[in-house]
Scaffold this active site. Structure first.
Site, PDB file in Angstrom:
ATOM      1  CE  LYS A  37      -0.105  -0.096   5.001  1.00  0.00           C
ATOM      2  NZ  LYS A  37      -0.719  -0.711   6.174  1.00  0.00           N
ATOM      3  NE  ARG A 135      -6.716   1.127  11.873  1.00  0.00           N
ATOM      4  CZ  ARG A 135      -5.501   1.061  11.331  1.00  0.00           C
ATOM      5  NH1 ARG A 135      -4.730   2.123  11.307  1.00  0.00           N
ATOM      6  NH2 ARG A 135      -5.055  -0.061  10.806  1.00  0.00           N
ATOM      7  CE1 TYR A 268      11.510  33.673   1.740  1.00  0.00           C
ATOM      8  CE2 TYR A 268      11.805  31.292   1.531  1.00  0.00           C
ATOM      9  CZ  TYR A 268      11.432  32.524   0.987  1.00  0.00           C
ATOM     10  OH  TYR A 268      10.987  32.578  -0.297  1.00  0.00           O
ATOM     11  CG  MET A 316       8.133  25.087  -2.448  1.00  0.00           C
ATOM     12  SD  MET A 316       7.016  26.072  -3.455  1.00  0.00           S
ATOM     13  CE  MET A 316       5.931  26.763  -2.237  1.00  0.00           C
TER      14      MET A 316
HETATM   15  C1  LIG Z   1       0.099  -1.511   6.869  1.00  0.00           C
HETATM   16  C2  LIG Z   1      -0.403  -2.744   7.469  1.00  0.00           C
HETATM   17  C3  LIG Z   1       0.480  -3.786   7.781  1.00  0.00           C
HETATM   18  C4  LIG Z   1       1.973  -3.662   7.683  1.00  0.00           C
HETATM   19  O1  LIG Z   1       2.458  -2.974   8.833  1.00  0.00           O
HETATM   20  P1  LIG Z   1       4.002  -2.768   9.108  1.00  0.00           P
HETATM   21  O2  LIG Z   1       4.047  -2.218  10.473  1.00  0.00           O
HETATM   22  O3  LIG Z   1       4.471  -1.797   8.079  1.00  0.00           O
HETATM   23  O4  LIG Z   1       4.653  -4.077   8.950  1.00  0.00           O
HETATM   24  C5  LIG Z   1      -0.076  -4.973   8.214  1.00  0.00           C
HETATM   25  N1  LIG Z   1      -1.419  -5.114   8.370  1.00  0.00           N
HETATM   26  C6  LIG Z   1      -2.280  -4.122   8.121  1.00  0.00           C
HETATM   27  C7  LIG Z   1      -3.741  -4.325   8.330  1.00  0.00           C
HETATM   28  C8  LIG Z   1      -1.805  -2.902   7.665  1.00  0.00           C
HETATM   29  O5  LIG Z   1      -2.655  -1.916   7.416  1.00  0.00           O
END
Ligand SMILES: *Cc1c(COP(=O)(O)O)cnc(C)c1O
Length: 376
Positions: A37, A135, A268, A316
């Site tokens: 992801k 969650r 700046y 920037m």
């Molecule tokens: C992102 C995620 C992981 C991976 O987590 P890491 O800490 O990066 O290994 C595993 N399970 C779920 C549900 C996630 O959202």
């Protein structure tokens, strides 16, 4: 072709190596669900998935259906878990591209079943339960209904049950063991309703490295694949080294070198004034590139393998570094903002501490805002 001066380098061999480290920890009977992801935490989702697939990975995890579609269009096969929810408008794409929705209650099941009937193709789903994360997911009391509904509706099959740890980044915490117990108990309670070849999993990288999530059918490492310790490097003392290798480097170039007298206010707000004659090198990198303004007067970069301080306000597109101690720095030279150069190294955890965040955010920011180059 003209390219940006800044680049993010992604090491294919480091990614392969980290996969091997995760596999060794997981053991032979436990599959890897590679979490790709967020464009593989900034490392490039399609390219990373291809490298991992070459190494035999056949399960991937993404947040949304759109990412799964991109993976399929790039020729990635196997199971693609869509972890961050299903809404009715994505059900069609899930079916068309053979993605596996992670459902969290009964609300989407009828829509998924209808889609499966229409396309004449079974849709496998996985059920996310809340075993203590607090969650996404269903609670113990809602689980039976969800499992029953899946087994009763046509065209839809339960392939797995998963949960997530809230504190797996802390190897000292008792929380993960408790969450694991609760997960096992939740699954046990509905065991008479479950298909035989079900895939159970709970571990992210921390759950894999610190043990609370091993011994199930899969593990879901993300950050470890990209080479960062799951605990942010905070508990390294007295522990075995993880053996992970950072996959990302962030490299910029010097565009000007100037000598200024003592008492010169820089950039700046003049938040830095030289106390001695100072040689400054200017880098064409700034908050636009994810090198956040909060690093002003705070971080370090490597030049010729040596650490030098960032001075003044990061703007920037420009950052100043103090290279007074280093002879003959010239325009065009490389400066490394993340990763190794010579004997020096700046880790994502270190950069994260300077930014007031965690390695994950550093990797996403730098990786997703800059030109990526894959190297061996
Ligand atoms: C992102 C995620 C992981 C991976 O987590 P890491 O800490 O990066 O290994 C595993 N399970 C779920 C549900 C996630 O959202």
């Amino acid at each position: 072709m003209v390219e940006s001066f800044n680049r993010v380098e992604i090491s294919r061999s480091a990614l392969r190596h980290n996969l091997a480290v995760c596999r060794a920890l997981a053991g032979p009977d436990c599959a890897i669900v590679a979490m790709v992801k967020a464009d593989a935490y900034g490392h490039g989702m399609v390219e990373c998935a291809r490298i991992l697939a070459e190494e035999g990975v056949v399960r991937f995890g993404v947040a949304e259906a759109v990412e799964g579609v991109r993976l399929r269009q790039a020729g990635i096969r196997g199971e693609i878990l869509v972890l961050a929810g299903t809404l009715p408008e994505t059900v069609g794409a899930m079916a068309e591209h053979d993605l596996t929705p992670v459902v969290t209650d009964s609300s989407m099941l009828a829509a998924i079943s209808r889609q499966a009937e229409e396309t004449g193709r079974e849709i496998g789903v996985q059920l996310k339960v809340d075993a203590g994360m607090g969650r996404l997911g269903c609670l113990a009391g809602e689980m039976e209904e969800a499992v029953r509904t899946i087994s009763e509706l046509p065209g839809i099959a339960l392939r797995g049950i998963l949960a997530h740890f809230p504190m797996a980044d802390d190897p000292e915490s008792e929380n993960s063991a408790r969450v694991r117990e609760r997960f096992d108990a939740m699954v046990w309670r509905v065991r008479h309703l479950l298909p035989p070849d079900l895939c159970l999993h709970i571990a992210n990288s921390g759950g894999l490295f610190y043990g609370a999530g091993t011994g199930l059918d899969c593990v879901r490492p993300g950050i470890a694949l990209y080479g960062c310790p799951p605990d942010g490097g905070l508990h390294a003392a007295g522990r075995e080294p993880t053996g992970l290798r950072p996959v990302m480097r962030f490299v910029s170039r010097v565009i000007q070198v100037r000598r200024v007298p003592a008492g010169t206010g820089l950039g700046y707000g003049h938040i830095f004034t030289t106390r001695r004659p100072t040689t400054i090198a200017i880098l064409p990198v700034g908050y636009e590139d994810g090198y956040l303004r909060s690093l002003s007067n705070r971080s370090c970069v490597l030049i010729r393998g040596q650490r030098v301080p960032v001075i003044g306000r990061i703007s920037m597109n420009l950052t100043m570094i103090d290279v007074t101690g280093i002879d003959g720095v010239r325009p065009g030279e490389e400066a490394v903002l993340l990763g190794r150069q010579g004997d020096g190294e700046i880790t994502a955890d270190e950069l994260a501490a300077w930014m007031g965040t965690i390695s994950y955010e550093v990797l996403c920011l730098l990786g997703n805002l800059n030109r990526r180059v894959f190297v061996e």
